[in-house]
Design a protein around this motif. Structure first.
Motif, short mmCIF file in Angstrom:
data_model
loop_
_atom_site.label_atom_id
_atom_site.label_comp_id
_atom_site.label_asym_id
_atom_site.label_seq_id
_atom_site.Cartn_x
_atom_site.Cartn_y
_atom_site.Cartn_z
N PHE A 114 0.71 -1.55 0.09
CA PHE A 114 0.11 -0.10 -0.12
C PHE A 114 0.47 1.62 -0.11
O PHE A 114 0.41 2.27 -0.89
N TRP A 115 1.64 1.68 1.05
CA TRP A 115 3.12 2.69 0.94
C TRP A 115 3.60 2.47 -0.94
O TRP A 115 3.63 3.82 -1.03
N ASP A 116 3.43 1.75 -1.43
CA ASP A 116 4.82 1.73 -3.06
C ASP A 116 3.48 2.41 -3.43
O ASP A 116 3.92 3.69 -4.38
N ILE A 117 2.84 2.00 -3.85
CA ILE A 117 1.03 2.54 -4.34
C ILE A 117 0.90 4.49 -4.11
O ILE A 117 0.81 5.51 -4.69
N PHE A 118 1.13 4.56 -2.66
CA PHE A 118 0.53 5.32 -2.14
C PHE A 118 2.25 6.78 -2.60
O PHE A 118 1.76 8.16 -2.63
N ASP A 119 3.07 6.53 -2.26
CA ASP A 119 3.92 7.14 -1.91
C ASP A 119 4.44 6.59 -4.09
O ASP A 119 4.64 8.01 -4.21
N THR A 126 3.82 10.77 4.98
CA THR A 126 4.40 10.49 5.77
C THR A 126 4.52 8.61 5.73
O THR A 126 2.66 8.35 5.09
N ARG A 127 5.06 7.67 6.60
CA ARG A 127 4.65 6.56 6.56
C ARG A 127 3.37 5.89 7.21
O ARG A 127 2.46 5.31 6.84
N GLU A 128 3.10 6.85 8.13
CA GLU A 128 1.74 6.36 9.51
C GLU A 128 0.28 6.87 8.79
O GLU A 128 -0.41 6.47 9.24
N GLU A 129 1.17 7.69 8.51
CA GLU A 129 -0.61 8.04 6.96
C GLU A 129 -0.79 7.55 5.83
O GLU A 129 -1.60 6.95 5.76
N SER A 130 0.06 6.55 5.51
CA SER A 130 0.06 5.35 5.15
C SER A 130 -0.26 4.56 5.03
O SER A 130 -1.38 3.82 4.77
N ILE A 131 -0.41 4.05 6.06
CA ILE A 131 -0.64 2.94 7.70
C ILE A 131 -2.15 3.01 7.44
O ILE A 131 -3.26 2.33 7.64
N GLU A 132 -2.86 4.62 7.88
CA GLU A 132 -4.33 4.73 8.29
C GLU A 132 -5.21 4.84 7.19
O GLU A 132 -6.51 3.85 7.17
N LYS A 133 -4.41 4.94 5.84
CA LYS A 133 -5.85 4.76 4.55
C LYS A 133 -5.63 3.39 4.48
O LYS A 133 -6.73 3.58 3.91
#
Length: 329
Positions: A114-119, A126-133
């Protein structure tokens, strides 16, 4: 009149081989309306997935989009620059591929993917924002949020498919392409996933291109259905009419190839012959060698897709006669 989200005009896709070009998709035209679910059905090798990949320009050599237009808001996807195409993919159009396990990186956690997509699309800082999404997306597809840090092999087939659906919806696309997403799943899980997709479509308002060879599954989900044969679109109609009043013999044959869930038992009938060899395309109608209703003109002249009533299109020389034959058969 439903507003068009995607319009495909005269699309042709070739595969380059040592023996020359093989045309896998030949002069196909259709549109998908906003909020609509359009199905593409047909036997293996008829060009369904080739069209899906063309809509997002995911083809790699030896595939070649040789002709046509794919319009989204007046922009031709086939003329987009790399930067425009990067923005178009997953934001305007995303895809749920056929095999979920092959789509997920087996050595990376779901959270990392998921982080790879968002980034990549600059959605989060931030990674924390990615985790929440990512947790929000897992909740949407009914997966416990604590599973976010697991690896793909720790999920069942149905859960992996739902993870892939969540990833496809990560950037809130306007069109979701589903390329036989339930092929490897049992019928109970199939129904659960399709019901969830329909709920999400109603909630978020995106359109769907649903691709499968299972016409009975498609009728339950789709607004309209296009029937593909040998790289060509041979019939396009509202989903209920494809079953009750097919106007092309191939569509009629597909309808006879699966059992009904209600009513009296009926004998199922297969379509005689074999799929067409694209290296040896006949002069007239491509389905004529297998057609129960072919006439001399079918072997001489190629039929074109023409309007045959409201929201109905058929590529056949005698569609009205075929309709009456189909009802009597």
């Amino acid at each position: 009149m439903m507003k068009k989200l995607i319009e495909v005009k005269n699309l042709s896709v070739d595969y380059v081989t040592f023996e020359g070009k093989v045309r896998a998709v030949n002069d196909v035209s259709f549109h998908i309306g906003e909020g609509e679910i359009l199905g593409l059905a047909g036997e293996s090798g008829c060009g369904k997935s080739t069209i899906a990949y063309a809509l997002m320009r995911l083809h790699r050599p030896p595939a070649l989009i040789s002709d046509g237009e794919i319009l989204c808001d007046g922009r031709d996807v086939l003329k987009m620059s790399d930067e425009e195409l990067r923005d178009f993919r997953w934001k305007d159009t995303s895809m749920v591929f056929q095999s979920a396990m092959n789509c997920l990186n087996p050595v990376k956690t779901i959270e990392y993917q998921f982080w790879d997509i968002f980034d990549a699309h600059n959605v989060v800082k931030t990674r924390e924002e990615s985790i929440e999404k990512a947790k929000d997306l897992l909740r949407i597809v009914d997966i416990p949020t604590e599973r976010l840090f697991d690896y793909p092999h720790q999920f069942s087939g149905g859960m992996r498919q739902r993870v892939v659906i969540a990833m496809a919806l990560a950037l809130k696309p306007r069109l979701l392409i589903m390329d036989e997403p339930t092929t490897a799943l049992d019928v109970v899980v199939q129904r659960e996933i399709l019901q969830k997709v329909y709920q999400l479509k109603e909630e978020f308002g995106f359109s769907i291109l649903f691709i499968t060879h299972d016409l009975s599954l498609m009728v339950e989900l789709c607004d309209r259905i296009g029937i593909m044969y040998s790289g060509q679109l041979v019939e396009l109609a509202p989903s209920k009419e494809i079953l009750s009043q097919p106007m092309h013999p191939y569509a009629h044959g597909l309808g006879d190839s699966f059992p009904t869930l209600h009513g009296e038992l009926q004998e199922m009938k297969g379509i005689p012959g074999s799929p067409l060899d694209l290296n040896n395309v006949p002069q007239g109608c491509r389905f004529a060698p297998r057609c129960f209703h072919a006439s001399d003109v079918c072997h001489r002249a190629k039929p074109t897709l023409e309007s045959s009533g409201e929201q109905r299109w058929v590529a056949c020389h005698t569609p009205l006669e075929i309709q009456s034959v189909a009802q009597e058969a």
